[in-house]
Design a protein around this motif. Structure first.
Motif, mmCIF file in Angstrom:
data_model
loop_
_atom_site.group_PDB
_atom_site.id
_atom_site.type_symbol
_atom_site.label_atom_id
_atom_site.label_comp_id
_atom_site.label_asym_id
_atom_site.label_seq_id
_atom_site.Cartn_x
_atom_site.Cartn_y
_atom_site.Cartn_z
ATOM 1 N N ASN A 3 30.720 40.441 35.751
ATOM 2 C CA ASN A 3 30.737 41.889 35.950
ATOM 3 C C ASN A 3 30.587 42.283 37.414
ATOM 4 O O ASN A 3 30.558 43.470 37.747
ATOM 5 N N ARG A 49 36.894 49.081 28.106
ATOM 6 C CA ARG A 49 37.937 48.548 27.218
ATOM 7 C C ARG A 49 39.143 48.057 28.026
ATOM 8 O O ARG A 49 39.689 46.984 27.760
ATOM 9 N N TYR A 100 39.124 47.136 31.119
ATOM 10 C CA TYR A 100 38.693 45.966 31.889
ATOM 11 C C TYR A 100 38.772 44.696 31.042
ATOM 12 O O TYR A 100 39.316 43.658 31.476
ATOM 13 N N ARG A 101 38.254 44.765 29.828
ATOM 14 C CA ARG A 101 38.307 43.593 28.940
ATOM 15 C C ARG A 101 39.738 43.213 28.625
ATOM 16 O O ARG A 101 40.084 42.032 28.586
ATOM 17 N N ARG A 102 40.586 44.213 28.408
ATOM 18 C CA ARG A 102 41.981 43.923 28.108
ATOM 19 C C ARG A 102 42.660 43.288 29.308
ATOM 20 O O ARG A 102 43.450 42.342 29.184
ATOM 21 N N ASP A 140 41.419 39.664 29.694
ATOM 22 C CA ASP A 140 42.023 38.806 28.666
ATOM 23 C C ASP A 140 43.476 38.499 28.983
ATOM 24 O O ASP A 140 43.972 37.380 28.800
#
Length: 245
Positions: free
Chosen positions: A98, A236, A238-240, A243
């Motif tokens: 992070n 959301r 950021y996570r996408r 990934d």
């Protein structure tokens, strides 16, 4: 932690050295304030507010610059870095997962400070007189209120294709400011639409602080809802993006 601090320092320096960002978030709002303030007399007051037009424009254009800094500092950079694989390179370092996002939030948050302070300084030089408490409180409202746009800038950087980021930024920044009353006092249907937007309430709450008016609870709740919503969307996206990378 040392890596996060070092990256944050780098991000802040990059933001302050970005001439385009500095123009649209500091110089441009300051010039607009000077033009608007010079066209009005210090004795002219905005209907229903109890404050002069110069004071209104002081708050309006300081918020215009702060929101622009919060939104644009990161969006374009994140999109470029995502395309160039910079985020994948950071995974090979000791930087916490992070840490990258923390540095982006910190840099955008700090970049809003000169956008507010310089317009305030020019306004004071032009005769806008406020108590020290009101100067400080108005600054804090604008600064904290811009956090929703910091989160939104991160969401745009991760969720919008690089070629479209600038256009999306302009639409949100200019459109939101127009409907938020950053360019002129709103009334009628435009004000009704504006009351649903964070741009309106960042300016309105700061104006209320200056005028001594009661802070509306619905305005605080709407601004908080936008902050939480933008934060969730940023997380959301950021996570996408991670990934996908």
């Amino acid at each position: 932690m040392t890596g996060v601090i070092a990256l944050t320092r780098l991000e802040v320096l990059r933001a302050l050295r970005n001439r385009r960002v500095m123009f649209f978030t500091i110089l441009y709002p300051t010039v607009l304030f000077l033009l608007s303030a010079s066209a009005t007399k210090s004795t002219q007051h905005v209907d229903g507010t109890g404050i002069s037009y110069r004071t209104y424009y002081l708050i309006a254009y300081a918020s215009f610059g702060a929101l622009g800094a919060a939104l644009t500092t990161n969006a374009q950079k994140i999109a470029i870095e995502r395309k160039e694989g910079w985020i994948r390179q950071l995974r090979l370092t000791a930087l916490p997962g992070n840490g990258y996002v923390i540095s982006k939030i910190a840099s955008a948050t700090l970049a809003t400070v000169p956008a507010i302070v310089i317009v305030f300084a020019v306004g004071g030089a032009m005769g806008v007189q406020l108590s020290a408490a009101k100067w400080l409180t108005a600054f804090l409202v604008l600064w904290i209120g811009s956090l929703a746009f910091t989160a939104l800038g991160i969401a745009i950087g991760y969720g919008v294709p690089q070629d479209s980021v600038q256009m999306v930024n302009i639409l949100i920044y200019v459109g939101g400011s127009f409907l938020g009353g950053q360019f002129f006092p709103l009334s009628g249907a435009l004000e009704n639409v504006g009351k649903a937007l964070p741009t309106y309430w960042v300016r309105e709450l700061s104006t209320d602080v200056v005028s001594g008016a009661h802070l509306p609870a619905n305005g605080l709740l709407i601004l908080l809802a936008w902050l939480v919503g933008a934060g969730v969307l940023a997380a959301r996206m950021y996570r996408r993006g991670v990934d996908a990378g």
